[in-house]
Design a protein around this motif. Sequence first.
Motif, PDB file in Angstrom:
ATOM      1  N   LEU A  30      28.818  81.253  64.356  1.00 57.30           N
ATOM      2  CA  LEU A  30      29.988  80.779  63.616  1.00 57.30           C
ATOM      3  C   LEU A  30      30.790  79.744  64.399  1.00 57.30           C
ATOM      4  O   LEU A  30      31.301  78.775  63.821  1.00 57.30           O
ATOM      5  CB  LEU A  30      30.884  81.959  63.226  1.00 57.30           C
ATOM      6  CG  LEU A  30      32.133  81.633  62.410  1.00 57.30           C
ATOM      7  CD1 LEU A  30      31.760  80.892  61.121  1.00 57.30           C
ATOM      8  CD2 LEU A  30      32.910  82.910  62.084  1.00 57.30           C
ATOM      9  N   ALA A  31      30.917  79.926  65.692  1.00 58.66           N
ATOM     10  CA  ALA A  31      31.758  79.019  66.486  1.00 58.66           C
ATOM     11  C   ALA A  31      31.335  77.562  66.322  1.00 58.66           C
ATOM     12  O   ALA A  31      32.183  76.658  66.238  1.00 58.66           O
ATOM     13  CB  ALA A  31      31.712  79.425  67.956  1.00 58.66           C
ATOM     14  N   GLU A  32      30.032  77.308  66.253  1.00 57.88           N
ATOM     15  CA  GLU A  32      29.534  75.938  66.142  1.00 57.88           C
ATOM     16  C   GLU A  32      29.901  75.292  64.812  1.00 57.88           C
ATOM     17  O   GLU A  32      29.858  74.062  64.678  1.00 57.88           O
ATOM     18  CB  GLU A  32      28.018  75.916  66.321  1.00 57.88           C
ATOM     19  CG  GLU A  32      27.538  76.264  67.721  1.00 57.88           C
ATOM     20  CD  GLU A  32      27.577  77.753  68.035  1.00 57.88           C
ATOM     21  OE1 GLU A  32      27.815  78.553  67.096  1.00 57.88           O
ATOM     22  OE2 GLU A  32      27.382  78.111  69.211  1.00 57.88           O
ATOM     23  N   ARG A  33      30.273  76.096  63.834  1.00 53.07           N
ATOM     24  CA  ARG A  33      30.580  75.588  62.498  1.00 53.07           C
ATOM     25  C   ARG A  33      32.075  75.372  62.270  1.00 53.07           C
ATOM     26  O   ARG A  33      32.469  74.788  61.260  1.00 53.07           O
ATOM     27  CB  ARG A  33      30.041  76.560  61.448  1.00 53.07           C
ATOM     28  CG  ARG A  33      28.527  76.725  61.520  1.00 53.07           C
ATOM     29  CD  ARG A  33      28.054  77.986  60.805  1.00 53.07           C
ATOM     30  NE  ARG A  33      28.422  78.004  59.405  1.00 53.07           N
ATOM     31  CZ  ARG A  33      28.280  79.083  58.623  1.00 53.07           C
ATOM     32  NH1 ARG A  33      27.790  80.209  59.122  1.00 53.07           N
ATOM     33  NH2 ARG A  33      28.626  79.029  57.354  1.00 53.07           N
ATOM     34  N   LEU A  34      32.910  75.850  63.179  1.00 49.96           N
ATOM     35  CA  LEU A  34      34.353  75.779  63.000  1.00 49.96           C
ATOM     36  C   LEU A  34      34.918  74.496  63.587  1.00 49.96           C
ATOM     37  O   LEU A  34      34.376  73.927  64.532  1.00 49.96           O
ATOM     38  CB  LEU A  34      35.030  76.981  63.660  1.00 49.96           C
ATOM     39  CG  LEU A  34      34.662  78.364  63.126  1.00 49.96           C
ATOM     40  CD1 LEU A  34      35.450  79.440  63.864  1.00 49.96           C
ATOM     41  CD2 LEU A  34      34.892  78.463  61.625  1.00 49.96           C
ATOM     42  N   ALA A  38      40.372  75.468  64.403  1.00 49.02           N
ATOM     43  CA  ALA A  38      40.030  76.841  64.041  1.00 49.02           C
ATOM     44  C   ALA A  38      39.592  77.652  65.249  1.00 49.02           C
ATOM     45  O   ALA A  38      39.843  78.862  65.328  1.00 49.02           O
ATOM     46  CB  ALA A  38      38.935  76.843  62.978  1.00 49.02           C
ATOM     47  N   LEU A  39      38.962  77.003  66.204  1.00 54.86           N
ATOM     48  CA  LEU A  39      38.469  77.710  67.390  1.00 54.86           C
ATOM     49  C   LEU A  39      39.596  78.241  68.268  1.00 54.86           C
ATOM     50  O   LEU A  39      39.351  79.081  69.138  1.00 54.86           O
ATOM     51  CB  LEU A  39      37.553  76.801  68.205  1.00 54.86           C
ATOM     52  CG  LEU A  39      36.165  76.557  67.598  1.00 54.86           C
ATOM     53  CD1 LEU A  39      35.422  75.477  68.374  1.00 54.86           C
ATOM     54  CD2 LEU A  39      35.357  77.852  67.564  1.00 54.86           C
ATOM     55  N   GLY A  91      41.609  83.346  51.551  1.00 52.05           N
ATOM     56  CA  GLY A  91      40.699  84.215  50.828  1.00 52.05           C
ATOM     57  C   GLY A  91      39.949  85.209  51.678  1.00 52.05           C
ATOM     58  O   GLY A  91      40.209  85.393  52.869  1.00 52.05           O
ATOM     59  N   LEU A  92      38.991  85.856  51.039  1.00 50.56           N
ATOM     60  CA  LEU A  92      38.183  86.890  51.681  1.00 50.56           C
ATOM     61  C   LEU A  92      37.443  86.346  52.891  1.00 50.56           C
ATOM     62  O   LEU A  92      37.458  86.954  53.966  1.00 50.56           O
ATOM     63  CB  LEU A  92      37.195  87.453  50.649  1.00 50.56           C
ATOM     64  CG  LEU A  92      36.175  88.472  51.142  1.00 50.56           C
ATOM     65  CD1 LEU A  92      36.859  89.737  51.639  1.00 50.56           C
ATOM     66  CD2 LEU A  92      35.178  88.785  50.026  1.00 50.56           C
ATOM     67  N   CYS A  93      36.777  85.218  52.731  1.00 48.89           N
ATOM     68  CA  CYS A  93      36.197  84.473  53.851  1.00 48.89           C
ATOM     69  C   CYS A  93      36.866  83.110  53.822  1.00 48.89           C
ATOM     70  O   CYS A  93      36.388  82.177  53.172  1.00 48.89           O
ATOM     71  CB  CYS A  93      34.678  84.355  53.712  1.00 48.89           C
ATOM     72  SG  CYS A  93      33.797  85.903  53.981  1.00 48.89           S
ATOM     73  N   PRO A  94      38.003  82.977  54.482  1.00 45.71           N
ATOM     74  CA  PRO A  94      38.834  81.777  54.312  1.00 45.71           C
ATOM     75  C   PRO A  94      38.114  80.502  54.712  1.00 45.71           C
ATOM     76  O   PRO A  94      37.274  80.505  55.617  1.00 45.71           O
ATOM     77  CB  PRO A  94      40.034  82.050  55.222  1.00 45.71           C
ATOM     78  CG  PRO A  94      39.569  83.080  56.188  1.00 45.71           C
ATOM     79  CD  PRO A  94      38.563  83.917  55.468  1.00 45.71           C
ATOM     80  N   ASP A  95      38.447  79.417  54.022  1.00 47.80           N
ATOM     81  CA  ASP A  95      37.903  78.112  54.389  1.00 47.80           C
ATOM     82  C   ASP A  95      38.996  77.161  54.868  1.00 47.80           C
ATOM     83  O   ASP A  95      38.730  76.004  55.178  1.00 47.80           O
ATOM     84  CB  ASP A  95      37.113  77.483  53.244  1.00 47.80           C
ATOM     85  CG  ASP A  95      37.909  77.349  51.968  1.00 47.80           C
ATOM     86  OD1 ASP A  95      39.151  77.549  52.007  1.00 47.80           O
ATOM     87  OD2 ASP A  95      37.316  77.046  50.926  1.00 47.80           O
ATOM     88  N   LEU A 103      38.979  74.971  57.929  1.00 47.77           N
ATOM     89  CA  LEU A 103      38.490  75.924  58.931  1.00 47.77           C
ATOM     90  C   LEU A 103      37.113  75.503  59.441  1.00 47.77           C
ATOM     91  O   LEU A 103      36.788  75.672  60.618  1.00 47.77           O
ATOM     92  CB  LEU A 103      38.423  77.316  58.299  1.00 47.77           C
ATOM     93  CG  LEU A 103      38.148  78.510  59.196  1.00 47.77           C
ATOM     94  CD1 LEU A 103      39.309  78.748  60.137  1.00 47.77           C
ATOM     95  CD2 LEU A 103      37.909  79.756  58.352  1.00 47.77           C
ATOM     96  N   TYR A 104      36.302  74.927  58.535  1.00 43.86           N
ATOM     97  CA  TYR A 104      34.911  74.595  58.851  1.00 43.86           C
ATOM     98  C   TYR A 104      34.700  73.092  58.999  1.00 43.86           C
ATOM     99  O   TYR A 104      35.396  72.289  58.369  1.00 43.86           O
ATOM    100  CB  TYR A 104      33.981  75.104  57.741  1.00 43.86           C
ATOM    101  CG  TYR A 104      33.840  76.605  57.709  1.00 43.86           C
ATOM    102  CD1 TYR A 104      32.852  77.243  58.466  1.00 43.86           C
ATOM    103  CD2 TYR A 104      34.696  77.383  56.941  1.00 43.86           C
ATOM    104  CE1 TYR A 104      32.726  78.618  58.446  1.00 43.86           C
ATOM    105  CE2 TYR A 104      34.578  78.762  56.919  1.00 43.86           C
ATOM    106  CZ  TYR A 104      33.588  79.378  57.677  1.00 43.86           C
ATOM    107  OH  TYR A 104      33.478  80.743  57.668  1.00 43.86           O
ATOM    108  N   ARG A 105      33.731  72.746  59.796  1.00 47.69           N
ATOM    109  CA  ARG A 105      33.258  71.367  59.812  1.00 47.69           C
ATOM    110  C   ARG A 105      32.617  71.061  58.455  1.00 47.69           C
ATOM    111  O   ARG A 105      32.208  71.976  57.735  1.00 47.69           O
ATOM    112  CB  ARG A 105      32.260  71.171  60.955  1.00 47.69           C
ATOM    113  CG  ARG A 105      32.862  71.445  62.326  1.00 47.69           C
ATOM    114  CD  ARG A 105      31.865  71.187  63.440  1.00 47.69           C
ATOM    115  NE  ARG A 105      32.412  71.589  64.734  1.00 47.69           N
ATOM    116  CZ  ARG A 105      33.238  70.855  65.467  1.00 47.69           C
ATOM    117  NH1 ARG A 105      33.601  69.654  65.036  1.00 47.69           N
ATOM    118  NH2 ARG A 105      33.696  71.291  66.631  1.00 47.69           N
ATOM    119  N   GLU A 106      32.526  69.806  58.131  1.00 48.31           N
ATOM    120  CA  GLU A 106      32.061  69.401  56.797  1.00 48.31           C
ATOM    121  C   GLU A 106      30.694  69.996  56.488  1.00 48.31           C
ATOM    122  O   GLU A 106      29.752  69.897  57.286  1.00 48.31           O
ATOM    123  CB  GLU A 106      31.996  67.878  56.699  1.00 48.31           C
ATOM    124  CG  GLU A 106      31.699  67.382  55.297  1.00 48.31           C
ATOM    125  CD  GLU A 106      31.802  65.873  55.184  1.00 48.31           C
ATOM    126  OE1 GLU A 106      31.476  65.353  54.098  1.00 48.31           O
ATOM    127  OE2 GLU A 106      32.196  65.217  56.170  1.00 48.31           O
TER     128      GLU A 106
END
Length: 268
Positions: A30-34, A38-39, A91-95, A103-106
């Motif tokens: 997950l860390a690589e996607r944030l 967010a990190l 949300g439940l799995c926030p973005d 929260l996430y990279r594109e």
Amino acid sequence: MTDGIFDLVRGDGPLVVSMPHCGTALSPGLAERLTDEALTLRDTDWHMPRLYGFAAGMGATLLSARHSRYVVDLNRPSSGESLYPGQATTGLCPDTLFDGTPLYREGQAPDAAEIAQRVEGYWRPYHEALAAELARVKARHGFALLYDAHSIRSHVPRLFEGRLPDLNLGSARRTSADPGLIAGVVAAMDGAAAAEGLTCVADGRFVGGHITRHYGRPAENIHALQMELTQDRYMDEEAPPFAYRPDRAERLQRVLAAVLEAFAGWRP
């Protein structure tokens, strides 16, 4: 006791303290996607086990999550239904973060299948443990008391106007616990907060999330309350490493002790 998803310290009293947003672990990959922001895990309910550590001496059971709310939000229904229709929330799995930034990279946000996996792998074990502890203390005492512990930055314009009160008690608008119990806890909070120069409110912006609303069943002798605290009253809230501040926490803990004593001392 721990299973890797949560930490559990069992007490012999009727009080269960749940800390669903204090975790900082991330699921594999997950860390690589944030995003970089967010990190920092800015939206964590930092230091809850330390702040409420005194509750173990009151016979409370302490249940705390290990994983970040960015993995899955344990205080949301597994369906993802909004708890605050018409208001900004996450949300439940926030973005997004609380301030609305990504929260996430594109292209890295989870799809429906991944969200379902997170619910099964992280959300469900925590709730199974919480339900089991409530059943255990209810079997012993004839009733159970659930206190859901949270904190948030004192200013989050996207979520609320101005500064949040220091202590925000939620009872799902007086439905998640016995009315007399709620009145007693509110009175204890009001008196102790005034003595310490802190502000407080009951059922204001935060009335209680999924845990309070779902498990609070006064007719079944399970009574639930949520407490949302402003982080600047016990820590440095603005920037990493979000350090705990014992000099600030001491007077807040005196108020929290009064609240928990009123809660745990109640009897049907």
